[in-house]
Design a protein around this motif. Structure first.
Motif, PDB file in Angstrom:
ATOM      1  N   ASN A 131      -3.550 -22.323 -53.691  1.00 19.95           N
ATOM      2  CA  ASN A 131      -4.650 -21.582 -53.437  1.00 19.95           C
ATOM      3  C   ASN A 131      -6.071 -21.918 -53.445  1.00 19.95           C
ATOM      4  O   ASN A 131      -7.004 -21.220 -52.916  1.00 19.95           O
ATOM      5  CB  ASN A 131      -4.816 -20.177 -54.362  1.00 19.95           C
ATOM      6  CG  ASN A 131      -3.399 -19.554 -54.446  1.00 19.95           C
ATOM      7  OD1 ASN A 131      -2.975 -18.861 -53.591  1.00 19.95           O
ATOM      8  ND2 ASN A 131      -3.046 -19.180 -55.741  1.00 19.95           N
ATOM      9  N   TRP A 132      -6.127 -23.194 -53.594  1.00 20.56           N
ATOM     10  CA  TRP A 132      -7.542 -23.855 -53.798  1.00 20.56           C
ATOM     11  C   TRP A 132      -7.636 -24.948 -52.624  1.00 20.56           C
ATOM     12  O   TRP A 132      -6.632 -25.482 -52.421  1.00 20.56           O
ATOM     13  CB  TRP A 132      -7.727 -24.446 -55.038  1.00 20.56           C
ATOM     14  CG  TRP A 132      -7.934 -23.513 -56.289  1.00 20.56           C
ATOM     15  CD1 TRP A 132      -6.920 -22.895 -56.963  1.00 20.56           C
ATOM     16  CD2 TRP A 132      -9.044 -22.803 -56.682  1.00 20.56           C
ATOM     17  NE1 TRP A 132      -7.387 -22.120 -57.834  1.00 20.56           N
ATOM     18  CE2 TRP A 132      -8.641 -22.105 -57.838  1.00 20.56           C
ATOM     19  CE3 TRP A 132     -10.252 -22.904 -56.189  1.00 20.56           C
ATOM     20  CZ2 TRP A 132      -9.718 -20.997 -58.422  1.00 20.56           C
ATOM     21  CZ3 TRP A 132     -11.348 -22.058 -56.903  1.00 20.56           C
ATOM     22  CH2 TRP A 132     -10.976 -21.272 -58.023  1.00 20.56           C
ATOM     23  N   HIS A 134     -10.300 -28.189 -51.864  1.00 21.09           N
ATOM     24  CA  HIS A 134     -11.616 -28.992 -52.458  1.00 21.09           C
ATOM     25  C   HIS A 134     -12.150 -30.034 -51.194  1.00 21.09           C
ATOM     26  O   HIS A 134     -11.108 -30.596 -50.645  1.00 21.09           O
ATOM     27  CB  HIS A 134     -11.385 -29.666 -53.422  1.00 21.09           C
ATOM     28  CG  HIS A 134     -10.920 -29.055 -54.734  1.00 21.09           C
ATOM     29  ND1 HIS A 134     -11.732 -28.566 -55.778  1.00 21.09           N
ATOM     30  CD2 HIS A 134      -9.664 -28.798 -55.037  1.00 21.09           C
ATOM     31  CE1 HIS A 134     -10.874 -27.929 -56.479  1.00 21.09           C
ATOM     32  NE2 HIS A 134      -9.426 -28.179 -56.317  1.00 21.09           N
ATOM     33  N   VAL A 160     -15.678 -25.759 -52.561  1.00 20.99           N
ATOM     34  CA  VAL A 160     -14.225 -25.432 -53.174  1.00 20.99           C
ATOM     35  C   VAL A 160     -14.251 -24.077 -52.694  1.00 20.99           C
ATOM     36  O   VAL A 160     -14.867 -23.217 -52.433  1.00 20.99           O
ATOM     37  CB  VAL A 160     -14.401 -25.352 -54.593  1.00 20.99           C
ATOM     38  CG1 VAL A 160     -15.433 -24.549 -55.302  1.00 20.99           C
ATOM     39  CG2 VAL A 160     -12.873 -25.234 -55.276  1.00 20.99           C
ATOM     40  N   ASN A 161     -13.118 -23.819 -51.931  1.00 21.05           N
ATOM     41  CA  ASN A 161     -12.541 -22.568 -51.177  1.00 21.05           C
ATOM     42  C   ASN A 161     -11.279 -22.058 -52.352  1.00 21.05           C
ATOM     43  O   ASN A 161     -10.454 -22.921 -52.602  1.00 21.05           O
ATOM     44  CB  ASN A 161     -11.805 -22.588 -50.088  1.00 21.05           C
ATOM     45  CG  ASN A 161     -13.048 -23.204 -49.012  1.00 21.05           C
ATOM     46  OD1 ASN A 161     -12.594 -23.836 -47.943  1.00 21.05           O
ATOM     47  ND2 ASN A 161     -14.218 -23.068 -49.411  1.00 21.05           N
ATOM     48  N   TYR A 162     -11.250 -20.839 -52.641  1.00 22.51           N
ATOM     49  CA  TYR A 162     -10.069 -20.236 -53.135  1.00 22.51           C
ATOM     50  C   TYR A 162      -9.683 -19.114 -52.108  1.00 22.51           C
ATOM     51  O   TYR A 162     -10.254 -18.244 -51.579  1.00 22.51           O
ATOM     52  CB  TYR A 162     -10.589 -19.407 -54.433  1.00 22.51           C
ATOM     53  CG  TYR A 162      -9.271 -18.477 -54.912  1.00 22.51           C
ATOM     54  CD1 TYR A 162      -8.359 -19.258 -55.712  1.00 22.51           C
ATOM     55  CD2 TYR A 162      -9.462 -17.020 -54.818  1.00 22.51           C
ATOM     56  CE1 TYR A 162      -7.478 -18.416 -56.229  1.00 22.51           C
ATOM     57  CE2 TYR A 162      -8.402 -16.438 -55.354  1.00 22.51           C
ATOM     58  CZ  TYR A 162      -7.227 -17.061 -55.856  1.00 22.51           C
ATOM     59  OH  TYR A 162      -6.349 -16.311 -56.811  1.00 22.51           O
ATOM     60  N   LYS A 163      -8.222 -19.081 -51.836  1.00 25.21           N
ATOM     61  CA  LYS A 163      -7.535 -18.368 -50.869  1.00 25.21           C
ATOM     62  C   LYS A 163      -7.396 -16.896 -51.338  1.00 25.21           C
ATOM     63  O   LYS A 163      -6.864 -16.871 -52.600  1.00 25.21           O
ATOM     64  CB  LYS A 163      -6.178 -19.067 -50.384  1.00 25.21           C
ATOM     65  CG  LYS A 163      -5.458 -18.457 -49.313  1.00 25.21           C
ATOM     66  CD  LYS A 163      -4.319 -19.422 -49.017  1.00 25.21           C
ATOM     67  CE  LYS A 163      -3.592 -18.574 -47.943  1.00 25.21           C
ATOM     68  NZ  LYS A 163      -2.362 -19.384 -47.537  1.00 25.21           N
ATOM     69  N   PHE A 169     -11.005 -15.930 -47.529  1.00 32.05           N
ATOM     70  CA  PHE A 169     -11.192 -16.819 -48.729  1.00 32.05           C
ATOM     71  C   PHE A 169     -12.783 -16.855 -49.527  1.00 32.05           C
ATOM     72  O   PHE A 169     -13.524 -16.474 -48.744  1.00 32.05           O
ATOM     73  CB  PHE A 169     -11.099 -18.562 -48.265  1.00 32.05           C
ATOM     74  CG  PHE A 169     -11.960 -18.952 -47.274  1.00 32.05           C
ATOM     75  CD1 PHE A 169     -13.171 -19.560 -47.649  1.00 32.05           C
ATOM     76  CD2 PHE A 169     -11.547 -18.830 -45.969  1.00 32.05           C
ATOM     77  CE1 PHE A 169     -13.916 -20.056 -46.695  1.00 32.05           C
ATOM     78  CE2 PHE A 169     -12.322 -19.376 -45.029  1.00 32.05           C
ATOM     79  CZ  PHE A 169     -13.859 -20.055 -45.343  1.00 32.05           C
ATOM     80  N   TYR A 171     -15.913 -18.978 -51.478  1.00 29.60           N
ATOM     81  CA  TYR A 171     -16.350 -20.453 -51.137  1.00 29.60           C
ATOM     82  C   TYR A 171     -17.501 -20.486 -52.384  1.00 29.60           C
ATOM     83  O   TYR A 171     -18.192 -19.667 -52.532  1.00 29.60           O
ATOM     84  CB  TYR A 171     -16.798 -20.870 -49.932  1.00 29.60           C
ATOM     85  CG  TYR A 171     -18.024 -20.575 -49.510  1.00 29.60           C
ATOM     86  CD1 TYR A 171     -19.261 -20.960 -49.963  1.00 29.60           C
ATOM     87  CD2 TYR A 171     -18.255 -19.090 -48.892  1.00 29.60           C
ATOM     88  CE1 TYR A 171     -20.433 -20.753 -49.483  1.00 29.60           C
ATOM     89  CE2 TYR A 171     -19.563 -18.693 -48.708  1.00 29.60           C
ATOM     90  CZ  TYR A 171     -20.618 -19.613 -48.761  1.00 29.60           C
ATOM     91  OH  TYR A 171     -21.800 -19.130 -48.453  1.00 29.60           O
TER      92      TYR A 171
END
Length: 307
Positions: A131-132, A134, A160-163, A169, A171
């Protein structure tokens, strides 16, 4: 569905599951042709061969249906196992594992605050999790002529991105810049917000936007801090198997000096790991420090090594 290359071991089980009596009804050359297609693991090839066999042997359609059904079932199972193994590898990866990236080295020609040519280098790293994601990137443009530095521009950023879903997402971004010829010794930016993958097949387009904060430390002395808004877009389009067009743009808008950056490039592959890139970057500050012009341009030609 995209063709996958899966070798003989798993598909032998598929063939073994077909009743011997029914299997024997197919002529030997036809059976050999289907077996050879299955051994390649190429789904498109298997379907084509079976459809040809169905045309030339209509009385054996039922047996061909069984062969195709077993092949599809085994293919799905292999895909599930491969996906599960990939996810497990990602979950168990250490801090320094599963990074990919590219390094660039080349030359540039600029106009605006400094008219010169020099050396440019950059490094970009990406680590994808379940889910992440970098992303680390850094760039340096530098020239020193007859003991005098005529260009000195550095950038370092971490994102950093979180889906949240397949396309949406969140960020968080932190960035550091230094450019004496734009009048600042250090410029720090931080932003967080939402992004969306607008296009995911063929041409790809990803956009993001959110609030930001920026602090600028001036060469002449003093500093400024401002709340701002960040908007960015990343567009990639593979024109051919070896040539890709890229367009990156971002805007950081604030009450002081807003910044707009556009980077346009063409990348040509030389080999699996090496490629050459031509790019043109425009950076515009609406209210730069005294003595600096509003618009800088930078033309680069670089060699890229992917790893």
């Amino acid at each position: 569905m995209t063709a996958l290359t899966l070798k003989t071991g798993a598909f032998a089980l598929c063939l073994a599951a077909i009743p011997t009596a029914a299997h024997a009804e197919l002529p030997e050359p036809v059976r050999a042709m289907i077996d050879a297609a299955i051994e390649t693991g190429d789904e498109t090839k298997v379907r084509t061969v079976i459809e040809l066999a169905r045309t030339t042997n209509p009385d054996d359609a039922s047996e061909l249906d069984v062969i195709l059904a077993n092949f599809e079932q085994e293919l799905e199972q292999q895909q599930r196992l491969a996906k599960a193994a990939e996810e497990e590898e990602i979950r168990s990866a250490g801090l320094l594992e599963n990074w990919s990236g590219k390094g660039e080295l080349g030359a540039f020609m600029s106009s605006g605050n400094a008219d010169n040519t020099g050396v440019t280098a950059s490094l970009g790293l990406t680590k994808d999790g379940i889910n992440w994601r970098h992303k680390l990137r850094g760039r340096a443009d530098y020239q020193r002529t007859e003991g005098v530095t005529t260009r000195e521009q550095f950038l370092a950023a971490y994102e950093v991105n979180y889906k949240i879903s397949d396309r949406l997402f969140a960020y968080a971004l932190g960035q550091y810049e230094r450019d004496r010829f734009q009048g600042f010794g250090a410029r720090y930016s931080a932003s967080g917000g939402l992004g969306y993958d607008v296009l995911t097949e063929g041409p790809t387009l990803s956009v993001k936007a959110g609030p930001a904060w920026r602090r600028t430390e001036l060469i002449a002395g003093g500093s400024t801090s401002n709340l701002a808004g960040l908007a960015a877009a990343d567009f990639d389009w593979a024109l051919t198997d070896t040539i890709t067009f890229t367009q990156d743009a971002n805007a950081l808008i604030q009450s002081g000096s807003s910044t707009f950056v556009s980077d346009t490039g063409f990348q040509a592959s030389i080999s699996d790991a090496l490629s050459v890139r031509l790019s043109y970057t425009v950076e515009h500050d609406t209210d730069p420090p005294v003595g600096a012009v509003k618009t800088d341009t930078l033309s680069r030609i670089t060699v890229i090594y992917g790893f």
